[in-house]
Design a protein around this motif. Structure first.
Motif, PDB file in Angstrom:
ATOM      1  N   SER A 134       0.850  -1.193   0.000  1.00 53.23           N
ATOM      2  CA  SER A 134       0.000   0.000   0.000  1.00 53.23           C
ATOM      3  C   SER A 134       0.883   1.239   0.000  1.00 53.23           C
ATOM      4  N   PHE A 135       0.470   2.263  -0.740  1.00 48.17           N
ATOM      5  CA  PHE A 135       1.244   3.479  -0.847  1.00 48.17           C
ATOM      6  C   PHE A 135       0.321   4.675  -0.715  1.00 48.17           C
ATOM      7  N   GLU A 136       0.870   5.747  -0.177  1.00 47.17           N
ATOM      8  CA  GLU A 136       0.105   6.979  -0.172  1.00 47.17           C
ATOM      9  C   GLU A 136      -0.032   7.472  -1.608  1.00 47.17           C
ATOM     10  N   LYS A 137      -1.201   7.934  -1.934  1.00 44.13           N
ATOM     11  CA  LYS A 137      -1.479   8.400  -3.288  1.00 44.13           C
ATOM     12  C   LYS A 137      -0.502   9.487  -3.703  1.00 44.13           C
ATOM     13  N   GLU A 138      -0.143  10.353  -2.767  1.00 43.20           N
ATOM     14  CA  GLU A 138       0.735  11.482  -3.076  1.00 43.20           C
ATOM     15  C   GLU A 138       2.106  11.017  -3.548  1.00 43.20           C
ATOM     16  N   VAL A 139       2.608   9.914  -2.961  1.00 45.27           N
ATOM     17  CA  VAL A 139       3.922   9.390  -3.349  1.00 45.27           C
ATOM     18  C   VAL A 139       3.904   8.926  -4.801  1.00 45.27           C
ATOM     19  N   ILE A 140       2.861   8.211  -5.175  1.00 40.07           N
ATOM     20  CA  ILE A 140       2.727   7.737  -6.551  1.00 40.07           C
ATOM     21  C   ILE A 140       2.595   8.913  -7.519  1.00 40.07           C
ATOM     22  N   ILE A 141       1.775   9.887  -7.171  1.00 50.04           N
ATOM     23  CA  ILE A 141       1.552  11.046  -8.045  1.00 50.04           C
ATOM     24  C   ILE A 141       2.844  11.834  -8.244  1.00 50.04           C
ATOM     25  N   ASN A 142       3.606  12.042  -7.177  1.00 56.16           N
ATOM     26  CA  ASN A 142       4.869  12.784  -7.304  1.00 56.16           C
ATOM     27  C   ASN A 142       5.859  12.056  -8.210  1.00 56.16           C
ATOM     28  N   THR A 143       5.915  10.730  -8.075  1.00 56.43           N
ATOM     29  CA  THR A 143       6.796   9.942  -8.948  1.00 56.43           C
ATOM     30  C   THR A 143       6.327  10.030 -10.396  1.00 56.43           C
ATOM     31  N   ALA A 144       5.006   9.972 -10.592  1.00 54.35           N
ATOM     32  CA  ALA A 144       4.449  10.098 -11.953  1.00 54.35           C
ATOM     33  C   ALA A 144       4.797  11.457 -12.560  1.00 54.35           C
ATOM     34  N   LYS A 145       4.732  12.512 -11.746  1.00 52.91           N
ATOM     35  CA  LYS A 145       5.078  13.858 -12.241  1.00 52.91           C
ATOM     36  C   LYS A 145       6.537  13.914 -12.686  1.00 52.91           C
ATOM     37  N   ASN A 146       7.419  13.302 -11.895  1.00 48.80           N
ATOM     38  CA  ASN A 146       8.833  13.282 -12.266  1.00 48.80           C
ATOM     39  C   ASN A 146       9.065  12.530 -13.571  1.00 48.80           C
ATOM     40  N   ILE A 147       8.371  11.411 -13.730  1.00 48.37           N
ATOM     41  CA  ILE A 147       8.506  10.618 -14.952  1.00 48.37           C
ATOM     42  C   ILE A 147       8.019  11.404 -16.166  1.00 48.37           C
ATOM     43  N   LEU A 148       6.904  12.089 -16.017  1.00 52.54           N
ATOM     44  CA  LEU A 148       6.388  12.913 -17.116  1.00 52.54           C
ATOM     45  C   LEU A 148       7.343  14.045 -17.452  1.00 52.54           C
ATOM     46  N   GLU A 149       7.965  14.618 -16.437  1.00 54.72           N
ATOM     47  CA  GLU A 149       8.917  15.701 -16.687  1.00 54.72           C
ATOM     48  C   GLU A 149      10.147  15.183 -17.425  1.00 54.72           C
ATOM     49  N   ASP A 150      10.593  13.981 -17.068  1.00 58.86           N
ATOM     50  CA  ASP A 150      11.695  13.356 -17.808  1.00 58.86           C
ATOM     51  C   ASP A 150      11.328  13.176 -19.283  1.00 58.86           C
ATOM     52  N   ALA A 151      10.131  12.642 -19.528  1.00 55.90           N
ATOM     53  CA  ALA A 151       9.689  12.395 -20.909  1.00 55.90           C
ATOM     54  C   ALA A 151       9.552  13.697 -21.679  1.00 55.90           C
ATOM     55  N   SER A 152       9.019  14.715 -21.033  1.00 48.94           N
ATOM     56  CA  SER A 152       8.841  16.016 -21.682  1.00 48.94           C
ATOM     57  C   SER A 152      10.191  16.622 -22.064  1.00 48.94           C
ATOM     58  N   TYR A 153      11.147  16.555 -21.147  1.00 51.85           N
ATOM     59  CA  TYR A 153      12.483  17.113 -21.406  1.00 51.85           C
ATOM     60  C   TYR A 153      13.175  16.341 -22.520  1.00 51.85           C
ATOM     61  N   PHE A 154      13.028  15.022 -22.516  1.00 50.27           N
ATOM     62  CA  PHE A 154      13.609  14.178 -23.565  1.00 50.27           C
ATOM     63  C   PHE A 154      13.036  14.571 -24.928  1.00 50.27           C
ATOM     64  N   SER A 155      11.733  14.775 -24.984  1.00 51.26           N
ATOM     65  CA  SER A 155      11.084  15.121 -26.259  1.00 51.26           C
ATOM     66  C   SER A 155      11.561  16.465 -26.789  1.00 51.26           C
ATOM     67  N   GLN A 156      11.954  17.357 -25.891  1.00 48.42           N
ATOM     68  CA  GLN A 156      12.435  18.674 -26.301  1.00 48.42           C
ATOM     69  C   GLN A 156      13.904  18.645 -26.737  1.00 48.42           C
ATOM     70  N   LYS A 157      14.726  17.850 -26.040  1.00 55.55           N
ATOM     71  CA  LYS A 157      16.172  17.895 -26.261  1.00 55.55           C
ATOM     72  C   LYS A 157      16.657  16.994 -27.386  1.00 55.55           C
ATOM     73  N   ASP A 158      15.917  15.921 -27.682  1.00 56.56           N
ATOM     74  CA  ASP A 158      16.343  14.982 -28.710  1.00 56.56           C
ATOM     75  C   ASP A 158      15.542  15.226 -29.986  1.00 56.56           C
TER      76      ASP A 158
END
Length: 341
Positions: free
Chosen positions: A31-55
């Motif tokens: 079991s995980f706090e929802k906030e922990v999952i959401i914060n990790t998801a935000k970081n992953i999306l930011e990685d993908a967004s930055y990758f799409s811009q730089k490559d």
């Protein structure tokens, strides 16, 4: 394509799916706090967004990166495993999550060819492009907006029996590291540093520096002290300075390919432990105009000897090439042309 093309809900569901696929059955319900999952998801999306811009190959598509880039998947798996590892590290009752984190990390290594220890600390966003062979060690710290290519090793100085504690590098923000670079030991790479491919870094690099591999060093140090070369610089039209450690009493000469049949004489004008200055004179036994091409000098190597032992060979040194090229181009250069008969 904007970031909403892949929702936080979608990424959060994927995170949970990855965790469940790797769940070790003996540890009961997770079991995980929802906030922990959401914060990790935000970081992953930011990685993908930055990758799409730089490559450029990503075509500015977050969805394209998210669904098809294995190097991005390695970073995504890292974000998930790091989240689990951090929870397990902070809560003794959830210690087993560290095992789960390592399991996910190992799966990512097999699938992507990239190994990132879940305990490493990596800022957001972060890009590994191509990535095969990249290894990021346990105590590594990486800042935000860093971009790595394939084969980068952030490792410790030793091989086996390394001491526990901080033994891997600390990388600043906005650092770009080229392919097959080795950064070894608990050193610090400053912000906005660029490191060109194939460099081996064992000392801290200051902010804003650009590290370029101009030469290749081949060492044979049988019975000799540790000889280090930090750089070779042209200090005059006919003089190079070699900077390093334990350079005293070295003798210098040149070797060259039989194709060009260069003949280069050398004279040591300064010799200390830290500086070896060498004056260069060029003689040739070749047809006219051969020296018009700068590539004619690329195969010349500088040989440093102590007594009869070769201790260092410096190949393809740009400082040496520059001096040789300009010497033969000077109208009053002291070159003797001996034509073939």
């Amino acid at each position: 394509m904007n970031i909403e093309s892949i929702s936080l809900i979608k990424v959060s569901e994927d995170i949970l799916s990855i965790i469940k696929q790797n769940k070790q059955p003996l540890h009961g319900k997770l079991s995980f706090e929802k906030e922990v999952i959401i914060n990790t998801a935000k970081n992953i999306l930011e990685d993908a967004s930055y990758f799409s811009q730089k490559d450029p190959a990503a075509e500015q598509s977050i969805e394209y990166v998210y669904h098809s880039y294995s190097a991005f998947k390695a970073v995504m798996y890292y974000r998930i495993s790091h989240m689990l590892y951090s929870i397990g590290q902070q809560d003794e009752q959830l210690y087993y999550l560290k095992f789960l984190a390592k399991s996910i990390s190992e799966k990512a290594k097999v699938e992507t060819g990239i190994e990132i220890h879940p305990a490493a600390t990596i800022g957001v966003p972060f890009i590994i492009d191509h990535g095969i062979g990249t290894v990021i060690g346990e105590t590594t710290e990486i800042g935000s907006r860093c971009y790595f290519l394939q084969g980068v090793i952030l490792g410790s100085e030793g091989i086996g029996n390394n001491e526990s504690g901080k033994r891997h590098p600390t990388i600043g923000d906005d650092v770009e590291i080229g392919a097959h670079v080795r950064v070894l030991g608990p050193i610090t790479i400053g912000d906005c540093v660029k490191i060109s491919p194939y460099c081996v870094i064992r000392d801290s690099i200051p902010t804003g520096a650009k590290v370029v591999l101009n030469t290749e060093y081949q060492l044979k140090m049988e019975g000799q002290g540790s000889i280090l070369v930090y750089g070779v610089v042209a200090t005059d039209k006919d003089t190079i300075a070699i900077y390093g450690e334990n350079l005293k009493d070295l003798q210098a000469s040149f070797i060259c390919s039989s194709d060009t049949r260069h003949r280069v004489s050398t004279h040591v004008v300064e010799n200390s432990n830290r500086v070896l200055s060498i004056k260069i004179n060029v003689f040739a036994e070749i047809p006219d105009n051969t020296f018009e091409d700068k590539n004619a000098f690329k195969d010349i190597s500088l040989v440093l000897k102590k007594k009869d032992d070769v201790v260092l060979i410096i190949n393809r040194c740009k400082a040496i090439q520059k001096i040789l090229y300009h010497q033969v181009q000077e109208k009053n250069t002291a070159i003797t042309y001996v034509h073939q008969r």
